[in-house]
Enzyme design. Structure first.
Site, mmCIF file in Angstrom:
data_model
loop_
_atom_site.group_PDB
_atom_site.id
_atom_site.type_symbol
_atom_site.label_atom_id
_atom_site.label_comp_id
_atom_site.label_asym_id
_atom_site.label_seq_id
_atom_site.Cartn_x
_atom_site.Cartn_y
_atom_site.Cartn_z
ATOM 1 N N ASP A 1 -1.341 7.110 -8.324
ATOM 2 C CA ASP A 1 -1.861 6.530 -7.356
ATOM 3 C C ASP A 1 -1.927 5.085 -7.706
ATOM 4 O O ASP A 1 -2.802 4.589 -8.429
ATOM 5 C CB ASP A 1 -2.961 7.090 -7.045
ATOM 6 C CG ASP A 1 -3.604 6.330 -5.387
ATOM 7 O OD1 ASP A 1 -2.700 5.880 -4.738
ATOM 8 O OD2 ASP A 1 -4.785 6.213 -5.346
ATOM 9 N N ASP B 1 0.963 -1.083 -0.093
ATOM 10 C CA ASP B 1 0.079 -0.110 -0.189
ATOM 11 C C ASP B 1 0.907 1.320 0.175
ATOM 12 O O ASP B 1 1.812 1.533 0.769
ATOM 13 C CB ASP B 1 -0.975 -0.275 1.237
ATOM 14 C CG ASP B 1 -1.870 1.191 1.183
ATOM 15 O OD1 ASP B 1 -2.364 1.530 0.101
ATOM 16 O OD2 ASP B 1 -2.126 1.501 2.427
#
Ligand SMILES: *[C@@H]1O[C@H](CO)[C@@H](O)[C@H](O)[C@H]1NC(C)=O
Ligand SMILES: *[C@@H]1O[C@H](CO)[C@@H](O)[C@H](O)[C@H]1NC(C)=O
Ligand SMILES: *[C@@H]1O[C@H](CO)[C@@H](O)[C@H](O)[C@H]1NC(C)=O
Ligand SMILES: *[C@@H]1O[C@H](CO)[C@@H](O)[C@H](O)[C@H]1NC(C)=O
Length: 407
Positions: free
Chosen positions: A279, A98
């Protein structure tokens, strides 16, 4: 139609053989290497989620509020995992990678095995994920332990949370935080911040600079896989040069991997230069509402209730122009084929098998918000990306898949 739970395992993609690192003996020797490569499994989820658009929009709202986005693996569009060991002797865990958070912890799916290398710090950790209205926490005890990447790259004394409750990792065993160290502030009871895996790779001499290279092949391609390169990038995966652009000064995009970029559809400008982010945790390409409505009229797409995406006919697909993303003086072309959801995965997003869906979606706010676009997975499977903490910049390069017609 309700997507089945087996979907994520069906779409779990085969792992790539990683580049070999020079071997080192356990537990003292260290691998002297300027880069280290970690193979990734990429998986698309749709179980239990209204639509990938809703999941991406929830994420951008959290980012706009400078929070750590949800890591509920049953509720995100795309997830990357890697098989990583902890302790000595080693126990293997499947970690979710992440870039939107920075702590590393093991959840409740597979119990943490204490070994000779476990060190109980006496501290506790607590990290919140998701939006403020509905935060979910990972919390428990804090340890230091070995974390071994690719069987032979041993990180010593990595701060690791052992969660007694986790925010919904499903069948994933833990989370490896690749975000900036500042996001760990206040998360561990007896420390101000805790060094991230990236910080330790650098401090322990494995990498020369805090740089992460990310390669994803398209989810629908034959070699659907991903690869993280710590300390640099993998030259074999790119077809041109890496072009770098500095992190934007505009808030809140500058809290993340924010850049300034403009976007055109064919010769029509749809978004003048403005700040947004690159992202890995978003699935689609999201753009400000005004830019999205220009894109919608230019493509003729109509909102589709089942998927939440714009749908086009095959005639409209034949007439689609490229989207051009200009950042740092370089223009990246996203072809018509790259602008559609892979048709072989239509049913995964509640679409019809022959439907043609556009992967550009509305970010839900007008331009000028300080986070006017997200170049998510659908962009990153066409361009290699480099996250350079040392020089505060983002790099992009074309790959063999930039002009592929895999969708
Ligand atoms: C992780 O790697 C270890 C060592 O190669 C292997 O034994 C294990 O089966 C792998 N686990 C998964 C989930 O791939
Ligand atoms: C790991 O941390 C322990 C406890 O603080 C310390 O005694 C040890 O020297 C450290 N080991 C390495 C390799 O940094
Ligand atoms: C971008 O700026 C130019 C010059 O100010 C303007 O003519 C154009 O309409 C703008 N484009 C968009 C999409 O706002
Ligand atoms: C799938 O689409 C149907 C309509 O086509 C809709 O009623 C249903 O809510 C959708 N399911 C999901 C999970 O989005």
């Amino acid at each position: 139609m309700v997507p089945s739970r087996s979907l994520s395992s069906l779409l779990a993609l085969p792992a790539l053989a990683f580049l070999s690192l020079s071997a080192s003996a356990l537990p003292h020797a260290r691998t002297a290497s300027s880069t280290a490569v970690l193979e990734l499994a990429v998986r698309m989820n749709s179980y239990g989620m209204k639509s990938i658009v809703a999941a991406d929009r929830a994420r951008i709202e959290t980012l706009q509020a400078r929070g750590s986005p949800s890591v509920d693996t049953t509720n995100t569009g795309v997830a990357y995992t890697a098989n990583i060991s902890v302790g000595y002797p080693e126990t293997y865990y499947t970690f979710l990678l992440d870039t939107g958070s920075s702590n590393t912890w093991i959840g409740t799916n597979k119990a943490y095995q204490k070994t000779s290398s476990s060190y109980d710090t006496g501290g506790t950790f607590k990290v919140g994920y998701g939006d403020e209205k509905n935060p979910k926490y990972a919390s428990g005890k804090e340890y230091l332990d070995y974390v071994t990447l690719n069987s032979d790259l041993i990180i010593y004394n990595q701060s690791i949370g052992v969660a007694s409750s986790d925010p919904g990792l499903g069948d994933v065993d833990g989370l490896l935080g690749l975000g900036p160290v500042d996001l760990t502030q206040g998360t561990v009871s007896n420390a101000n911040k805790v060094p991230t895996v990236m910080d330790n790779l650098y401090a322990q001499g494995y990498i020369d600079s805090e740089v992460l290279g990310v390669f994803f092949a398209p989810a629908s391609s034959d070699d659907s896989t991903g690869e993280l390169t710590f300390g640099g990038y993998d030259a074999s995966k790119i077809t041109g040069d890496i072009n770098y652009v500095s992190i934007t000064s505009t808030s809140p995009a500058n809290t993340y991997w924010g850049i300034d970029q403009s976007i055109s559809y064919g010769s029509t400008s749809i978004l003048n230069q403005t700040a947004g982010i690159v992202d890995t945790g978003s699935t689609l390409i999201l753009i400000a509402s005004d830019a999205f409505s220009t894109y919608q009229s230019a493509t003729g797409g109509t909102p589709d209730e089942s998927t939440g995406l714009l749908k086009i006919s095959s005639d409209q697909y034949d007439k689609l122009s490229s989207l051009y993303f200009t950042t740092g003086g370089v223009t990246y072309e996203l072809t018509p084929n790259a602008q559609i959801w892979p048709r072989s995965l239509n049913t995964a997003i509640n679409g019809t098998t022959d439907g043609i869906y556009l992967i550009v979606a509305d970010n839900g706010s007008p331009s000028g918000s300080g986070l006017d676009f997200i170049n998510g997975y659908c962009f990153l499977e066409r361009f290699y990306s480099v996250y350079d903490t040392t020089n505060s910049r983002v790099g992009l390069a074309t790959t063999d898949y930039t002009f592929a017609t895999t969708n």
